[in-house]
Enzyme design. Structure first.
Site, PDB file in Angstrom:
ATOM      1  N   THR A 177       0.827  -1.205   0.000  1.00  0.00           N
ATOM      2  CA  THR A 177       0.000   0.000   0.000  1.00  0.00           C
ATOM      3  C   THR A 177       0.861   1.255   0.000  1.00  0.00           C
ATOM      4  O   THR A 177       1.877   1.304   0.678  1.00  0.00           O
ATOM      5  CB  THR A 177      -0.843   0.008   1.295  1.00  0.00           C
ATOM      6  OG1 THR A 177      -1.589  -1.179   1.333  1.00  0.00           O
ATOM      7  CG2 THR A 177      -1.749   1.213   1.369  1.00  0.00           C
ATOM      8  N   ARG A 205     -13.731  -7.351  -0.758  1.00  0.00           N
ATOM      9  CA  ARG A 205     -12.938  -7.168   0.473  1.00  0.00           C
ATOM     10  C   ARG A 205     -12.395  -5.739   0.517  1.00  0.00           C
ATOM     11  O   ARG A 205     -11.837  -5.250  -0.461  1.00  0.00           O
ATOM     12  CB  ARG A 205     -11.787  -8.175   0.496  1.00  0.00           C
ATOM     13  CG  ARG A 205     -10.832  -8.029   1.696  1.00  0.00           C
ATOM     14  CD  ARG A 205      -9.647  -7.147   1.378  1.00  0.00           C
ATOM     15  NE  ARG A 205      -8.659  -7.124   2.455  1.00  0.00           N
ATOM     16  CZ  ARG A 205      -7.620  -6.303   2.496  1.00  0.00           C
ATOM     17  NH1 ARG A 205      -7.430  -5.433   1.528  1.00  0.00           N
ATOM     18  NH2 ARG A 205      -6.755  -6.343   3.484  1.00  0.00           N
ATOM     19  N   VAL A 206     -12.550  -5.085   1.642  1.00  0.00           N
ATOM     20  CA  VAL A 206     -12.004  -3.746   1.827  1.00  0.00           C
ATOM     21  C   VAL A 206     -10.975  -3.812   2.943  1.00  0.00           C
ATOM     22  O   VAL A 206     -11.241  -4.379   4.008  1.00  0.00           O
ATOM     23  CB  VAL A 206     -13.124  -2.741   2.175  1.00  0.00           C
ATOM     24  CG1 VAL A 206     -12.537  -1.386   2.543  1.00  0.00           C
ATOM     25  CG2 VAL A 206     -14.097  -2.615   1.007  1.00  0.00           C
ATOM     26  N   GLY A 207      -9.811  -3.238   2.709  1.00  0.00           N
ATOM     27  CA  GLY A 207      -8.759  -3.273   3.715  1.00  0.00           C
ATOM     28  C   GLY A 207      -8.794  -2.041   4.608  1.00  0.00           C
ATOM     29  O   GLY A 207      -9.809  -1.341   4.719  1.00  0.00           O
ATOM     30  N   ASP A 208      -7.662  -1.762   5.230  1.00  0.00           N
ATOM     31  CA  ASP A 208      -7.582  -0.636   6.169  1.00  0.00           C
ATOM     32  C   ASP A 208      -7.388   0.707   5.477  1.00  0.00           C
ATOM     33  O   ASP A 208      -7.667   1.759   6.064  1.00  0.00           O
ATOM     34  CB  ASP A 208      -6.431  -0.861   7.154  1.00  0.00           C
ATOM     35  CG  ASP A 208      -5.070  -0.980   6.457  1.00  0.00           C
ATOM     36  OD1 ASP A 208      -5.039  -1.446   5.298  1.00  0.00           O
ATOM     37  OD2 ASP A 208      -4.058  -0.627   7.069  1.00  0.00           O
ATOM     38  N   GLY A 229       0.622  -3.085   4.770  1.00  0.00           N
ATOM     39  CA  GLY A 229       0.649  -4.471   5.235  1.00  0.00           C
ATOM     40  C   GLY A 229      -0.767  -4.996   5.347  1.00  0.00           C
ATOM     41  O   GLY A 229      -1.689  -4.481   4.711  1.00  0.00           O
ATOM     42  N   GLY A 231      -4.241  -5.293   6.194  1.00  0.00           N
ATOM     43  CA  GLY A 231      -5.239  -4.405   6.777  1.00  0.00           C
ATOM     44  C   GLY A 231      -6.108  -5.080   7.812  1.00  0.00           C
ATOM     45  O   GLY A 231      -6.640  -4.418   8.713  1.00  0.00           O
TER      46      GLY A 231
HETATM   47  N1  GLY Z   1      -3.040  -2.324   3.824  1.00  0.00           N
HETATM   48  C1  GLY Z   1      -3.717  -2.580   2.629  1.00  0.00           C
HETATM   49  C2  GLY Z   1      -4.708  -3.632   2.665  1.00  0.00           C
HETATM   50  O1  GLY Z   1      -4.727  -4.451   3.567  1.00  0.00           O
HETATM   51  O2  GLY Z   1      -5.520  -3.677   1.756  1.00  0.00           O
END
Ligand code: GLY
Length: 333
Positions: A177, A205-208, A229, A231
């Site tokens: 990221t 899927r949505v990350g952080d 890293g 999320g």
């Molecule tokens: N840090 C990015 C993700 O997990 O999508």
């Protein structure tokens, strides 16, 4: 007068950082420079975890997350699971500037992107498609298996997309990221985060990265933080807000960064149950996190759950970026 600077991932090409510094030298705001730098990274064909040429989800679709936060006003905008647009970071900034919302997802985000005239684009490059195809083959699967599961044509449980995605994810690539952190001459902090998320993710899927408080946070009074890293770890901890909160409580950036990482390690260990093939060790590449931080004085730091992660910093007084190694925070500290 504050010394303007940019802090970002160690993998970013120097030319992108140097162009951003040139804009700061000419007096551009932190917001404009953060957007400019993030857009340049989104356009980079060699960068497989962001924008154009990002690695796709398990179905072979590039799905993007991005967020933008200003430390002066605590304003933020974000988009999640967006497909077919070249610059998600600009859409995220426009969410912040034009809507009374913070986060738009999926079709709604794409509708908004069309309404503001955001540039559309085919993001899946031949090289990213080939990496996807090869990874599926490495797992003993074919594109046909994926298509059948995606179209719900498979009656065999072990060919459901859940099982396929979980198997392929166990061997996933890293999620590099992009974290762009900028301080301008007025001392304002802006963080821009943009990513194609983890490769081979389950669709939707949505990350952080688009989650304010997890993937990013900025508050001019105390500092800023952003994560890279897995999320699924930082979302369970609220890592970026936690790091800034500790600085608000009077901790130094170094104390705050180390404390956040130490508290994260049990979550990393727990996450490995889902994300790693047996015997892959306690913190393999699939379950690691890196935190970049700026304090209100413009000091930069990087903290990581593994060895060797780097970041780059350049101030307007420097002619070249400096590459620094993140502090590796271990359980026994
Ligand atoms: N840090 C990015 C993700 O997990 O999508």
């Amino acid at each position: 007068m504050h010394t303007p600077l940019i802090l970002l991932n160690g993998e970013v090409k120097d030319a992108i950082l140097i162009a951003g510094i040139e804009s700061l030298r000419k007096g551009a705001s932190a917001a404009d420079v953060a957007e400019q730098v993030a857009r340049d990274v989104e356009d980079d064909i060699d960068e497989h975890s962001v924008g154009f040429s990002g690695l796709p989800n398990i179905l072979g679709e590039v799905e993007l997350d991005a967020a933008f936060m200003e430390g002066e006003s605590l304003s933020a905008g974000a988009v999640a699971a967006v497909k077919g647009f070249r610059h998600p970071i600009s859409i995220a900034r426009q969410v912040m500037e034009r809507l009374p919302h913070v986060l738009l997802a999926g079709e709604g985000a794409e509708r908004f992107a069309d309404e503001i005239g955001a540039e559309r684009g085919d993001l899946l490059t031949d090289s990213a498609r080939e990496i996807w195809r090869k990874r599926i083959a490495d797992c003993g699967l074919t594109i046909n298996d994926i298509e059948r599961a995606a179209n719900r044509q498979s009656s065999i449980v072990n060919r459901q997309l859940i099982e396929i995605a979980t198997r392929v994810l166990a061997y996933r690539e890293g999620s590099d990221t992009m974290n762009v952190m900028v301080r301008d001459a007025r001392g304002h902090l802006v963080v821009a985060v943009t990513t194609s998320g983890i490769a081979w993710k389950y669709p939707g899927r949505v990350g952080d990265s688009p989650v304010v408080g997890a993937g990013l946070y900025a508050d001019d009074r105390y500092g800023a933080a952003a994560c890279m890293g897995l999320g699924e770890i930082t979302m369970r901890q609220g890592s970026s807000l936690r790091a800034v909160m500790l600085m608000q409580m009077g901790w130094t950036m170094d104390e705050a960064g180390r404390a956040v990482l130490r508290d994260m390690l049990p979550i990393c260990r727990d996450a490995t149950r889902h994300w790693t093939p047996a015997g892959d060790g306690p913190f393999p590449r699939s379950a690691w996190v890196r935190l970049l931080m700026l304090d209100r004085h413009g000091n930069a730091g990087g903290y990581c759950t593994h060895d060797g992660s780097t970041y780059k910093v350049q101030t307007v007084d420097e002619s070249r970026p400096r590459t620094l190694v993140c502090e590796w925070v271990r359980e026994d500290e």
